[in-house]
Design a protein around this motif. Sequence first.
Motif, PDB file in Angstrom:
ATOM      1  N   UNK A 342       0.826  -1.193   0.000  1.00 30.33           N
ATOM      2  CA  UNK A 342       0.000   0.000   0.000  1.00 30.33           C
ATOM      3  C   UNK A 342       0.872   1.260   0.000  1.00 30.33           C
ATOM      4  N   UNK A 343       1.962   1.212   0.740  1.00 35.08           N
ATOM      5  CA  UNK A 343       2.874   2.365   0.773  1.00 35.08           C
ATOM      6  C   UNK A 343       3.450   2.623  -0.618  1.00 35.08           C
ATOM      7  N   UNK A 344       3.872   1.568  -1.328  1.00 34.12           N
ATOM      8  CA  UNK A 344       4.439   1.697  -2.676  1.00 34.12           C
ATOM      9  C   UNK A 344       3.389   2.237  -3.652  1.00 34.12           C
ATOM     10  N   UNK A 347       3.202   5.938  -3.320  1.00 34.55           N
ATOM     11  CA  UNK A 347       4.361   6.595  -3.948  1.00 34.55           C
ATOM     12  C   UNK A 347       4.207   6.646  -5.461  1.00 34.55           C
ATOM     13  N   UNK A 348       3.780   5.545  -6.117  1.00 36.79           N
ATOM     14  CA  UNK A 348       3.616   5.509  -7.569  1.00 36.79           C
ATOM     15  C   UNK A 348       2.553   6.506  -8.024  1.00 36.79           C
ATOM     16  N   UNK A 349       1.464   6.640  -7.226  1.00 37.85           N
ATOM     17  CA  UNK A 349       0.404   7.599  -7.594  1.00 37.85           C
ATOM     18  C   UNK A 349       0.986   9.007  -7.611  1.00 37.85           C
ATOM     19  N   UNK A 352       3.404   9.452 -10.653  1.00 36.67           N
ATOM     20  CA  UNK A 352       2.663   9.531 -11.914  1.00 36.67           C
ATOM     21  C   UNK A 352       2.023  10.904 -12.078  1.00 36.67           C
ATOM     22  N   UNK A 353       1.496  11.432 -11.009  1.00 36.55           N
ATOM     23  CA  UNK A 353       0.874  12.757 -11.069  1.00 36.55           C
ATOM     24  C   UNK A 353       1.909  13.828 -11.414  1.00 36.55           C
ATOM     25  N   UNK A 354       3.136  13.684 -10.877  1.00 32.36           N
ATOM     26  CA  UNK A 354       4.198  14.654 -11.177  1.00 32.36           C
ATOM     27  C   UNK A 354       4.579  14.600 -12.644  1.00 32.36           C
ATOM     28  N   UNK A 694      -2.709   5.817 -13.642  1.00 36.58           N
ATOM     29  CA  UNK A 694      -3.116   6.445 -12.388  1.00 36.58           C
ATOM     30  C   UNK A 694      -4.464   5.920 -11.934  1.00 36.58           C
ATOM     31  N   UNK A 695      -5.442   5.775 -12.838  1.00 36.37           N
ATOM     32  CA  UNK A 695      -6.754   5.249 -12.487  1.00 36.37           C
ATOM     33  C   UNK A 695      -6.636   3.820 -11.960  1.00 36.37           C
TER      34      UNK A 695
END
Length: 1001
Positions: A342-344, A347-349, A352-354, A694-695
């Motif tokens: 869940x932590x990872x 971080x990926x979300x 990806x947003x950046x 992201x979705x």
Amino acid sequence: MADAREKRRAVLKVGKHNVSQSPFVVGSIVRISMENFLTYSVCEVRPGPNLNVVLGANGTGKSSIVCAICLGLAGKPSFLGRADKVGLFVKQGCMKGTVEIELFKSPENIIITREIHVVNNTSVWFINGRPATLKTVEEQIADLNIQVDNLCQFLPQDKVGEFTKLSKTELLEATEKSIGSPEMYQFHCELKNFREKERELENLCKEKTTSLEKMKQRVERYKQDVERYHECKRHVDLIEMLERKRPWVEYENFREQHEEVKQYRNQVKKELKSLKEMQAPWTKRIQEAEENLRNLDMKTRDNTAEIRSISQKCKEKQDALEMKDKQIEEINQAFRMKKDEETNRQKKIHQTQVIIEEWQNELDTMAVCENLQPQIDAVNTELKKLQEERANIDNDISDLRADKKNQEREEKRIIDRLGQLNNIMHMKEENLKMRFRDTHSALMWLRNNKDKFKKKTCEPMMLEINVKDSSHAKYIENHISENDMRAFVFECQEDMETFLLEVHDHQKLRVNAVCAPAESYAGNLPSRPIEELHRYGFYSYLRELFDAPPPVMNYLCYQYRVHDVPVGTQKTRDMIEKVIQETGLKQIYTAEEKYAIKVSSYTKQNLSSNVCLKEARYLTSSVDTDERRQLENRGQDIRNTLKSLDVRLTVLFDRQKLLEHKDNKLRHEKKALLERGNRRRQLESKISMKHDSLRQLEQDAIDLEKEFQLANVKIKEINKQKSELVTELMHLMKKIIPLNIIKVSLTLQTTRATAEKNRLQSEYKTATVQLRAAQQRFHELDNKKQLLYEKCIELMKQARQVCRLGPNQDFPEEFQVAFQTLPNTLEEIDAFLNEEKTRASCFTGLSASVVEEYNKQTQEIQQLTEYLEGKKNELNNYKQNISQVKEKWLSLLKVMIEQVNGKFSKFFSSMQCVGEVDLHMENEGMDPLNERRVFEMVVDTACKKRTSQYFLITPKLLQNLPYNDKMTVLFVYNGPFMLETYKWNMKRFRKRQRRLSRMSE
């Protein structure tokens, strides 16, 4: 007497004096008949009784008459110095030849006939028409004192040199046999035999005297050895007696040992019986202890089995508890992984947003897409042109490389072939260096100084001539002289003189040089085409068999006419007579022979001579100069072509690099244009893909609180199961404790029972060891007793054998007496024996044969002394005989020497010279003055009454020589145009002679 250089004369003296009234002396030749012999088909010669002068031109057959006399009188072919086989004297083309000689003898002449057969190289002899052996013929000829092997009687022209080499002793013997009385030569032979026997006896007496002295010295040495032998014999006899007593003393010692061992054995036997009786009670107590141990062992095994069963159950419970602990750890680990996941995701979300935000900013700032297609099309057009040009250059390079590879392959082939030709040339040069070192040195100078000559110079002919087929080399070498084979060839006289001045005068080298004629002879045509000679077996002229530089070929055609000398085969040899008569050729070659034909100055007919061809030595390895020259020219062309190809390839490689640089530059331009048109579409596509990712990340969220509650429920259930397992484990532990206590008690009881058993077994073992030791001692003593008994039997037998006593024979009294004087112990006997052996060993090299040899040598000295006395007497007798025979021989020899000396002095006086018989000197060929004087001397000597028969063979005589009525002149005129003898008209001959005399007057 003969002159071997110009006159080619030969002398033959036959026969011995006889008191009969016939003009012939006994042994003179009355008639010589030849059939198919050398040059004659049929010929008969009737010589006179005194001097016979045989005249005739060279080649007419004079030597044939000399050969007939020698072979007809049982002479060997070697006496003539010509052929070594008698079959070679038969006329060519015939299988049999005959020589018949009639010798004068009263009352009836002797006719000796010799038939010579070519096939087996044999002869058949006849005397007066009856078959005879060679030995019989030789005996008849010897009775007539005819000696064809004596150069003082028979001197053919080829043996003149051998006659001049006779030593004084050989000349004396030949003179004795020739003109001396038979008794004188017999006395001479007896004197030589006596003297030889005298030398043998003197050597024998000297040798035997030396041997006698050596034998006396040897016997004196033997005398001392005999005395030493007898002294040695006394020591040997004492040693023998000691060796006889020694086994008896040894036997007595072993017998005493046997009795001692026997008594000790009986004592040990009693002790063994007592130990066996004491050992019985210990056996029963050991059995009781073993039974008690067996009962304790059974109880211990049952207790151990129950403890093992409960322990196994405890282990199973402990394993189950460990498994439950692992399950709890796995539940906790799964929850931690969910938490990390869940932590990872979070971080990926964020990442990806950046990224989406950055790309959106870039897209917002990017201008509207411009139209770049015309620029891309222009770049594509340029690239297509460059690719076509590069393809053409690649094809050109590939073609040039293929051409270069072919040229290099051809160049390697030429280099290899030139290496082979140079190797052959090197072999020829090494052959030249080995055979003609000076010529090789001059060759090295010539190669380094060619600039000093005006025109072309040729190396020695043996290097320049190249035979096309090695089998033809022998024809060239047999035709060209060895001097010319190693000669240098020059085109101008001045160059040759420059060369000779340097190598002859300055370097002192012995070389040959020739100058090619100024006029060209190399192109001369033969006298007739070779096709016209094919029917005779000819296949080529010499010139066509080899190659040579123009100056060499020009010289050979001029000097040796190689363009007009044909080469034939065995067919040519088989029909050689026809070839000589029909072709008119001067020189020809068959398979193995060389023929030279010339026209006789007398008969105008062809005269041929032939020699066998020698093996080739210089031209067996040949180099084709045309091929070598062509290869060198071709190699130079190839090297030029390779240089041109390298230049063209360099140009193409430079153009290829330039086009490659342009190609890379255009491709970079095209890539930049394409990237400028595709960047916006790429950003839009990437942003869309990132939104999808992201979705998906937002949909994959994990409920950590729910997962934590599920994990606690599972762990509580497992802990409940662990509690039940611990309760069961404690119950099993309570059951195993009393069993372990019982096990300890049984172990202590077993230990005490084992100790008791071991104590009893130890005591029993000690008693058993004593019993076994007693048994071992008993067996050892019993065996020792038996061995000593056998040893005593053996020593008794050995002692009786040493003393040579029979099985039932009593001990001799003489041995008892002798043994009493000798030591009684083995140590004393051995010491005494060693002392005597040491003394006897001092007499080395002595045996009973010394005495025998001493007696034998004494007897031989006596025999040799008597033999030597007899030989000395025999030697004295020979010396007396030598004195007597020598006196008789010297008296006859002195008379003969006085006669020969007088005649010899007279002969020299007639030539206005002074000479003695003991004067020895060598003469060159006679001059005309001495020839005239010698002829006058021969005529004066041979034309006296009752003299021997002489033959003088010569091709010509000087004019106005003195002649005698007793001379017989035999003219030899043999040839194909000679008138047959039965057609001769002597009246016409004399009439023609008178007419010619009047015309000359």
